[in-house]
Write a protein that holds these residues in place. Sequence first.
Motif, PDB file in Angstrom:
ATOM      1  N   UNK A  37    -155.818 -41.325 -34.531  1.00  0.00           N
ATOM      2  CA  UNK A  37    -154.102 -41.660 -34.580  1.00  0.00           C
ATOM      3  C   UNK A  37    -153.366 -40.646 -34.364  1.00  0.00           C
ATOM      4  N   UNK A  38    -153.937 -39.419 -35.128  1.00  0.00           N
ATOM      5  CA  UNK A  38    -152.720 -38.116 -35.280  1.00  0.00           C
ATOM      6  C   UNK A  38    -152.094 -37.821 -34.364  1.00  0.00           C
ATOM      7  N   UNK A  39    -152.849 -38.064 -32.818  1.00  0.00           N
ATOM      8  CA  UNK A  39    -151.676 -37.986 -31.840  1.00  0.00           C
ATOM      9  C   UNK A  39    -152.052 -39.212 -30.551  1.00  0.00           C
ATOM     10  N   UNK A  40    -150.664 -39.131 -30.317  1.00  0.00           N
ATOM     11  CA  UNK A  40    -150.979 -41.079 -29.472  1.00  0.00           C
ATOM     12  C   UNK A  40    -150.845 -40.533 -27.477  1.00  0.00           C
ATOM     13  N   UNK A  41    -151.456 -40.646 -26.660  1.00  0.00           N
ATOM     14  CA  UNK A  41    -150.326 -40.733 -25.669  1.00  0.00           C
ATOM     15  C   UNK A  41    -149.469 -42.046 -25.715  1.00  0.00           C
ATOM     16  N   UNK A  42    -148.692 -41.501 -24.929  1.00  0.00           N
ATOM     17  CA  UNK A  42    -147.477 -43.191 -25.090  1.00  0.00           C
ATOM     18  C   UNK A  42    -147.582 -43.258 -22.753  1.00  0.00           C
ATOM     19  N   UNK A  43    -148.139 -43.993 -22.920  1.00  0.00           N
ATOM     20  CA  UNK A  43    -148.261 -44.584 -21.358  1.00  0.00           C
ATOM     21  C   UNK A  43    -147.109 -44.055 -20.424  1.00  0.00           C
ATOM     22  N   UNK A  44    -146.386 -43.464 -19.213  1.00  0.00           N
ATOM     23  CA  UNK A  44    -146.029 -43.084 -18.035  1.00  0.00           C
ATOM     24  C   UNK A  44    -144.771 -41.702 -19.277  1.00  0.00           C
ATOM     25  N   UNK A  45    -144.402 -41.728 -20.845  1.00  0.00           N
ATOM     26  CA  UNK A  45    -143.748 -41.591 -21.195  1.00  0.00           C
ATOM     27  C   UNK A  45    -144.605 -40.004 -21.499  1.00  0.00           C
ATOM     28  N   UNK A  46    -145.577 -39.826 -22.643  1.00  0.00           N
ATOM     29  CA  UNK A  46    -145.453 -38.769 -23.046  1.00  0.00           C
ATOM     30  C   UNK A  46    -146.729 -38.611 -24.720  1.00  0.00           C
ATOM     31  N   UNK A  47    -146.339 -37.946 -25.151  1.00  0.00           N
ATOM     32  CA  UNK A  47    -147.391 -37.464 -25.872  1.00  0.00           C
ATOM     33  C   UNK A  47    -146.735 -37.310 -27.401  1.00  0.00           C
ATOM     34  N   UNK A  48    -147.004 -37.889 -28.490  1.00  0.00           N
ATOM     35  CA  UNK A  48    -146.846 -38.109 -30.216  1.00  0.00           C
ATOM     36  C   UNK A  48    -147.313 -37.651 -30.795  1.00  0.00           C
ATOM     37  N   UNK A  49    -147.294 -36.974 -32.021  1.00  0.00           N
ATOM     38  CA  UNK A  49    -147.751 -36.729 -33.323  1.00  0.00           C
ATOM     39  C   UNK A  49    -147.071 -37.667 -34.173  1.00  0.00           C
ATOM     40  N   UNK A  50    -148.159 -38.005 -35.297  1.00  0.00           N
ATOM     41  CA  UNK A  50    -147.282 -38.905 -35.695  1.00  0.00           C
ATOM     42  C   UNK A  50    -147.675 -38.518 -37.693  1.00  0.00           C
ATOM     43  N   UNK A  51    -146.977 -37.630 -38.129  1.00  0.00           N
ATOM     44  CA  UNK A  51    -146.442 -36.941 -39.322  1.00  0.00           C
ATOM     45  C   UNK A  51    -147.444 -38.057 -40.243  1.00  0.00           C
ATOM     46  N   UNK A  52    -147.157 -39.348 -40.314  1.00  0.00           N
ATOM     47  CA  UNK A  52    -147.733 -40.589 -40.955  1.00  0.00           C
ATOM     48  C   UNK A  52    -149.495 -40.513 -40.771  1.00  0.00           C
ATOM     49  N   UNK A  53    -150.401 -40.327 -39.853  1.00  0.00           N
ATOM     50  CA  UNK A  53    -151.702 -40.355 -39.766  1.00  0.00           C
ATOM     51  C   UNK A  53    -152.271 -38.833 -40.730  1.00  0.00           C
ATOM     52  N   UNK A  54    -151.183 -38.340 -40.641  1.00  0.00           N
ATOM     53  CA  UNK A  54    -151.241 -36.519 -41.508  1.00  0.00           C
ATOM     54  C   UNK A  54    -151.011 -36.824 -42.640  1.00  0.00           C
ATOM     55  N   UNK A  55    -150.247 -37.138 -43.277  1.00  0.00           N
ATOM     56  CA  UNK A  55    -150.146 -37.597 -44.932  1.00  0.00           C
ATOM     57  C   UNK A  55    -150.794 -38.616 -45.537  1.00  0.00           C
ATOM     58  N   UNK A  56    -151.214 -39.722 -44.838  1.00  0.00           N
ATOM     59  CA  UNK A  56    -152.472 -40.459 -45.396  1.00  0.00           C
ATOM     60  C   UNK A  56    -154.077 -40.056 -45.392  1.00  0.00           C
ATOM     61  N   UNK A  57    -154.085 -39.107 -43.924  1.00  0.00           N
ATOM     62  CA  UNK A  57    -155.242 -38.517 -44.248  1.00  0.00           C
ATOM     63  C   UNK A  57    -155.885 -38.162 -45.639  1.00  0.00           C
ATOM     64  N   UNK A  58    -157.357 -38.521 -45.966  1.00  0.00           N
ATOM     65  CA  UNK A  58    -157.717 -38.453 -47.326  1.00  0.00           C
ATOM     66  C   UNK A  58    -157.327 -37.900 -48.554  1.00  0.00           C
ATOM     67  N   UNK A  59    -156.518 -39.777 -48.548  1.00  0.00           N
ATOM     68  CA  UNK A  59    -156.291 -40.163 -49.392  1.00  0.00           C
ATOM     69  C   UNK A  59    -157.216 -40.809 -50.559  1.00  0.00           C
TER      70      UNK A  59
END
Length: 243
Positions: A221-243
């Motif tokens: 979920x770190x990078x999501x393709x948002x249909x008809x809009x573009x891309x979004x990088x989620x900081x939450x996915x990075x912060x929660x990883x390896x917890x």
Amino acid sequence: MIAENTLPVTNTSVLIVEDDKIVSFTLKRQLETQGFIVHQAFKGDAVDRMVIRHTPDCILLDIGLPNINGYDVCVKLREYYKGPIIFLTGNDTDDAELKGLQIGADDFIAKSRSFKVILARITRLLEAKHTESDANKSFHLGALNFNKHLHLCEFDNEEIALTNDEFELLYYLLIHKDSIVSRDQVYQTLKGISYNGVSRGMDVSISRLKAKLVRAGISPDVIKTVRSKGYRLSTQSLIEAKL
């Protein structure tokens, strides 16, 4: 004119945004004699691309630029760029200066001022905003350590091998983290061209970058393709990883 090499500067870079090439190259030469690394842009719509590629410590910005004027460039830069922005312009009216400062510039200098004065103002701002300028170049989100200056991307202390294009793409997503960036924005900034509405090239690049991040242990979920809009990088996915 001040003497050459009176102010040695190491790895400090300046981006000159000026469409008059005589002015630009003269200033470039003067700054280089003082030890600065100098990059140049001659059009307003080239600035984002140069900032992503070179992460300058300071930007000297003219107002009257082709394609996008300096005011609009400044507003766009202030969405993510934290280093000093100095308007260096022939339009030295009070109204022009007030507008420049109101939209986020740190200083406003007339081109008629001597190089000695310009240099002193650049140096003062670099010293005052050193920490903020560095914030443009590194990100520490959870176990991710990204440093643009060192060209380093690590997750959980393990380096992620990225191509130059992937590195710039990740950097662009990081500075716009948690916001949607359109395909056209990405194409304009990283490729210098408009999105033609058909090509899937950027989708492929996003998929390859995402696959490398996932293999390193980061959530899909770190990078999501948002249909008809573009891309979004989620900081939450990075912060929660390896917890």
